[in-house]
Write a protein that holds these residues in place. Sequence first.
Motif, PDB file in Angstrom:
ATOM      1  N   PHE A 190     -18.926 -28.527 -14.582  1.00 60.19           N
ATOM      2  CA  PHE A 190     -20.317 -29.006 -14.471  1.00 60.19           C
ATOM      3  C   PHE A 190     -21.407 -28.415 -14.652  1.00 60.19           C
ATOM      4  CE2 PHE A 190     -17.668 -29.037  -9.779  1.00 60.19           C
ATOM      5  CZ  PHE A 190     -17.476 -30.207 -10.081  1.00 60.19           C
ATOM      6  N   LYS A 191     -22.378 -29.081 -15.297  1.00 57.46           N
ATOM      7  CA  LYS A 191     -23.232 -28.509 -16.474  1.00 57.46           C
ATOM      8  C   LYS A 191     -24.347 -27.671 -15.534  1.00 57.46           C
ATOM      9  CE  LYS A 191     -23.585 -33.065 -18.330  1.00 57.46           C
ATOM     10  NZ  LYS A 191     -24.976 -34.312 -18.616  1.00 57.46           N
ATOM     11  N   ARG A 192     -23.894 -26.797 -15.614  1.00 63.37           N
ATOM     12  CA  ARG A 192     -24.904 -25.570 -15.299  1.00 63.37           C
ATOM     13  C   ARG A 192     -26.324 -25.976 -13.954  1.00 63.37           C
ATOM     14  NH1 ARG A 192     -24.746 -20.808 -15.407  1.00 63.37           N
ATOM     15  NH2 ARG A 192     -23.622 -20.410 -17.330  1.00 63.37           N
ATOM     16  N   GLU A 193     -27.112 -26.844 -15.025  1.00 55.73           N
ATOM     17  CA  GLU A 193     -28.650 -27.488 -14.271  1.00 55.73           C
ATOM     18  C   GLU A 193     -27.817 -27.779 -12.538  1.00 55.73           C
ATOM     19  OE1 GLU A 193     -28.020 -30.582 -17.067  1.00 55.73           O
ATOM     20  OE2 GLU A 193     -27.831 -28.195 -17.230  1.00 55.73           O
ATOM     21  N   ARG A 194     -26.805 -28.618 -12.625  1.00 55.57           N
ATOM     22  CA  ARG A 194     -26.355 -29.583 -11.532  1.00 55.57           C
ATOM     23  C   ARG A 194     -24.649 -29.175 -10.847  1.00 55.57           C
ATOM     24  NH1 ARG A 194     -27.448 -34.559 -10.257  1.00 55.57           N
ATOM     25  NH2 ARG A 194     -25.301 -34.285  -9.748  1.00 55.57           N
ATOM     26  N   GLU A 195     -24.992 -27.904 -11.231  1.00 53.30           N
ATOM     27  CA  GLU A 195     -24.015 -27.232 -10.308  1.00 53.30           C
ATOM     28  C   GLU A 195     -23.933 -27.116  -8.971  1.00 53.30           C
ATOM     29  OE1 GLU A 195     -20.273 -23.209 -11.097  1.00 53.30           O
ATOM     30  OE2 GLU A 195     -22.765 -23.615 -12.101  1.00 53.30           O
ATOM     31  N   LYS A 196     -24.377 -26.495  -8.618  1.00 44.18           N
ATOM     32  CA  LYS A 196     -24.596 -26.475  -6.548  1.00 44.18           C
ATOM     33  C   LYS A 196     -25.016 -27.660  -6.553  1.00 44.18           C
ATOM     34  CE  LYS A 196     -27.305 -21.866  -6.644  1.00 44.18           C
ATOM     35  NZ  LYS A 196     -27.937 -20.998  -6.287  1.00 44.18           N
ATOM     36  N   LYS A 197     -25.715 -28.860  -6.879  1.00 43.16           N
ATOM     37  CA  LYS A 197     -25.312 -29.956  -6.239  1.00 43.16           C
ATOM     38  C   LYS A 197     -23.834 -30.856  -6.538  1.00 43.16           C
ATOM     39  CE  LYS A 197     -28.922 -31.908  -6.269  1.00 43.16           C
ATOM     40  NZ  LYS A 197     -30.367 -33.566  -6.574  1.00 43.16           N
ATOM     41  N   ASP A 198     -23.037 -30.393  -7.189  1.00 37.33           N
ATOM     42  CA  ASP A 198     -21.847 -31.367  -7.965  1.00 37.33           C
ATOM     43  C   ASP A 198     -20.682 -30.228  -6.896  1.00 37.33           C
ATOM     44  OD1 ASP A 198     -22.715 -33.420  -9.347  1.00 37.33           O
ATOM     45  OD2 ASP A 198     -22.681 -32.415 -10.991  1.00 37.33           O
ATOM     46  N   MET A 199     -20.943 -28.824  -6.815  1.00 36.77           N
ATOM     47  CA  MET A 199     -20.040 -28.261  -5.639  1.00 36.77           C
ATOM     48  C   MET A 199     -20.850 -28.979  -4.876  1.00 36.77           C
ATOM     49  SD  MET A 199     -17.915 -26.124  -6.955  1.00 36.77           S
ATOM     50  CE  MET A 199     -18.218 -25.199  -8.396  1.00 36.77           C
ATOM     51  N   ALA A 200     -21.034 -28.885  -4.251  1.00 37.53           N
ATOM     52  CA  ALA A 200     -21.451 -29.416  -2.666  1.00 37.53           C
ATOM     53  C   ALA A 200     -21.064 -30.268  -2.019  1.00 37.53           C
ATOM     54  CB  ALA A 200     -22.787 -29.120  -2.462  1.00 37.53           C
ATOM     55  N   LYS A 201     -21.050 -31.335  -3.276  1.00 37.28           N
ATOM     56  CA  LYS A 201     -20.332 -32.670  -3.276  1.00 37.28           C
ATOM     57  C   LYS A 201     -18.638 -32.467  -2.831  1.00 37.28           C
ATOM     58  CE  LYS A 201     -23.874 -35.632  -5.497  1.00 37.28           C
ATOM     59  NZ  LYS A 201     -23.850 -36.552  -6.943  1.00 37.28           N
ATOM     60  N   LEU A 202     -18.372 -32.422  -3.742  1.00 34.83           N
ATOM     61  CA  LEU A 202     -16.527 -31.777  -4.004  1.00 34.83           C
ATOM     62  C   LEU A 202     -16.615 -30.605  -2.929  1.00 34.83           C
ATOM     63  CD1 LEU A 202     -14.568 -32.030  -6.152  1.00 34.83           C
ATOM     64  CD2 LEU A 202     -15.378 -29.542  -6.720  1.00 34.83           C
ATOM     65  N   PHE A 203     -16.925 -30.364  -2.169  1.00 32.43           N
ATOM     66  CA  PHE A 203     -16.498 -29.211  -1.311  1.00 32.43           C
ATOM     67  C   PHE A 203     -16.908 -30.205   0.288  1.00 32.43           C
ATOM     68  CE2 PHE A 203     -16.169 -25.448  -2.877  1.00 32.43           C
ATOM     69  CZ  PHE A 203     -16.095 -24.333  -2.321  1.00 32.43           C
ATOM     70  N   GLN A 204     -18.047 -31.036   0.782  1.00 29.44           N
ATOM     71  CA  GLN A 204     -18.170 -32.173   1.388  1.00 29.44           C
ATOM     72  C   GLN A 204     -16.887 -33.491   0.958  1.00 29.44           C
ATOM     73  OE1 GLN A 204     -21.700 -34.494   1.124  1.00 29.44           O
ATOM     74  NE2 GLN A 204     -20.571 -36.879   0.328  1.00 29.44           N
ATOM     75  N   ALA A 205     -16.331 -33.258  -0.225  1.00 29.84           N
ATOM     76  CA  ALA A 205     -15.265 -34.520  -0.034  1.00 29.84           C
ATOM     77  C   ALA A 205     -14.068 -34.031   0.120  1.00 29.84           C
ATOM     78  CB  ALA A 205     -14.996 -34.827  -1.464  1.00 29.84           C
ATOM     79  N   LEU A 206     -14.051 -32.995  -0.255  1.00 33.94           N
ATOM     80  CA  LEU A 206     -12.311 -31.792   0.456  1.00 33.94           C
ATOM     81  C   LEU A 206     -12.824 -31.928   2.436  1.00 33.94           C
ATOM     82  CD1 LEU A 206     -11.589 -28.998  -1.006  1.00 33.94           C
ATOM     83  CD2 LEU A 206     -10.256 -30.767  -1.119  1.00 33.94           C
ATOM     84  N   ARG A 207     -13.861 -31.352   2.878  1.00 29.23           N
ATOM     85  CA  ARG A 207     -14.513 -31.423   4.583  1.00 29.23           C
ATOM     86  C   ARG A 207     -13.921 -33.005   4.963  1.00 29.23           C
ATOM     87  NH1 ARG A 207     -19.688 -31.187   5.302  1.00 29.23           N
ATOM     88  NH2 ARG A 207     -18.772 -33.641   5.973  1.00 29.23           N
ATOM     89  N   ILE A 208     -13.902 -33.958   4.341  1.00 31.39           N
ATOM     90  CA  ILE A 208     -14.482 -35.436   4.677  1.00 31.39           C
ATOM     91  C   ILE A 208     -12.250 -35.753   4.829  1.00 31.39           C
ATOM     92  CG2 ILE A 208     -14.635 -37.551   4.254  1.00 31.39           C
ATOM     93  CD1 ILE A 208     -17.061 -36.774   3.582  1.00 31.39           C
ATOM     94  N   GLU A 209     -11.704 -35.191   3.559  1.00 29.64           N
ATOM     95  CA  GLU A 209     -10.830 -35.371   3.762  1.00 29.64           C
ATOM     96  C   GLU A 209     -10.009 -34.490   4.597  1.00 29.64           C
ATOM     97  OE1 GLU A 209      -6.555 -37.082   2.568  1.00 29.64           O
ATOM     98  OE2 GLU A 209      -9.015 -38.196   2.055  1.00 29.64           O
ATOM     99  N   VAL A 210     -10.119 -33.833   4.836  1.00 29.39           N
ATOM    100  CA  VAL A 210      -9.470 -32.459   5.388  1.00 29.39           C
ATOM    101  C   VAL A 210      -9.203 -32.841   7.344  1.00 29.39           C
ATOM    102  CG1 VAL A 210      -9.402 -29.894   6.583  1.00 29.39           C
ATOM    103  CG2 VAL A 210      -9.522 -30.252   4.136  1.00 29.39           C
ATOM    104  N   ASN A 211     -10.326 -33.037   7.552  1.00 25.05           N
ATOM    105  CA  ASN A 211     -11.559 -33.382   9.065  1.00 25.05           C
ATOM    106  C   ASN A 211     -11.293 -35.134   9.379  1.00 25.05           C
ATOM    107  OD1 ASN A 211     -11.836 -30.446  10.001  1.00 25.05           O
ATOM    108  ND2 ASN A 211     -13.029 -30.770   8.077  1.00 25.05           N
ATOM    109  N   LYS A 212     -10.432 -36.336   8.094  1.00 23.89           N
ATOM    110  CA  LYS A 212     -10.416 -37.342   8.405  1.00 23.89           C
ATOM    111  C   LYS A 212     -12.111 -37.837   9.134  1.00 23.89           C
ATOM    112  CE  LYS A 212      -6.309 -37.090   6.934  1.00 23.89           C
ATOM    113  NZ  LYS A 212      -6.081 -37.600   4.996  1.00 23.89           N
ATOM    114  N   GLU A 213     -12.884 -37.240   8.258  1.00 28.85           N
ATOM    115  CA  GLU A 213     -13.881 -37.436   9.551  1.00 28.85           C
ATOM    116  C   GLU A 213     -14.837 -39.527   9.093  1.00 28.85           C
ATOM    117  OE1 GLU A 213     -17.059 -35.219   8.182  1.00 28.85           O
ATOM    118  OE2 GLU A 213     -16.158 -33.430   7.700  1.00 28.85           O
ATOM    119  N   MET A 214     -13.779 -40.014   7.965  1.00 30.11           N
ATOM    120  CA  MET A 214     -15.234 -41.543   8.499  1.00 30.11           C
ATOM    121  C   MET A 214     -13.834 -42.134   9.460  1.00 30.11           C
ATOM    122  SD  MET A 214     -16.897 -41.003   6.756  1.00 30.11           S
ATOM    123  CE  MET A 214     -17.553 -39.520   6.730  1.00 30.11           C
ATOM    124  N   THR A 215     -12.485 -41.716   9.664  1.00 30.61           N
ATOM    125  CA  THR A 215     -11.906 -42.427  10.622  1.00 30.61           C
ATOM    126  C   THR A 215     -11.818 -42.454  11.761  1.00 30.61           C
ATOM    127  OG1 THR A 215      -9.977 -42.636   8.266  1.00 30.61           O
ATOM    128  CG2 THR A 215      -9.328 -42.700  10.676  1.00 30.61           C
TER     129      THR A 215
END
Length: 304
Positions: A190-215
């Motif tokens: 990740f580029k330093r200026e976008r690191e926090k934003k992209d990391m948040a998206k990555l953690f969001q993706a994992l959380r959604i998958e773990v909890n099957k949130e969309m389903t």
Amino acid sequence: MVITAKTYHVPVLMKDSVDGLDINPSGVYVDVTFGGGGHSREILSRLGKDGHLYSFDQDADAEGNIVDDERFTFVRSNFRYLRNWMRYYGVEKIDGLLADLGVSSHHFDDETRGFSFRFDAPLDMRMNKRDGITAADVVNKYEEEQLADVFYLYGELKNSRKIASVLVKKRAEKPISTTQDFIDAVSPLFKREREKKDMAKLFQALRIEVNKEMTALKEMLKAATDVLKPGGRLSVITYHSLEDRIVKNVMKTGNAEGKMKQDFFGRIETPYRLVNNKVITPDEAEQESNPRSRSAKLRIAEKI
């Protein structure tokens, strides 16, 4: 640390979302995201002695906020089982349902749950600590293509394939078991200026998958459409584009995919009438006092 309802979670758009239910004092209502109980308490304050509220939460921590009120029933379950539980309690139709989607501030602030990249913790992310796969299971056991799909679909990350490739290489050296292991593996991408934003998206993706949130969301909304009585209200707060798209589609067309069906006269067939054509968002004061509210969108619809 003692967790109180106040510290557990600050409710978002509370007045607007509960106003949107147009509460009948003797009606039956459901809050499918109990959390700290803020929205539930507001609903109860508007119910008369003959009204009743059922509130869902699968997280054991939320039980510390249970309301002592004979008009209240707490359901320890994922909201995807809404229809089953209403049948269990002998409820055929309800007058309204409220959902405040996403993750409570309590989960982000709990250093032990692995929801936030601010703390080093076991890579867990389960809303229900008693069941299901963990984020570590996803990262260490999914095939590379599966991982890439999770990061692309739920995190909307363009470099999802590169991230998946790096994780597969890293886990071959040693298991990725903590949030810090995970961050160390992916942060160079990740580029330093976008690191926090992209990391948040990555953690969001994992959380959604773990909890099957969309389903779970799709199943809950389908059940809500079935159990709401004509004139009943659906009031839903969303926080990211994926869940907002599903809610918008259901309210406009009756299905999560947004497939429009038309009658003989070309009118769109839908089980709902939109109460607010334009989404409701928090005012500046709420956004300032509660940063979590900044991405919130409230949609309200009435069953036809």
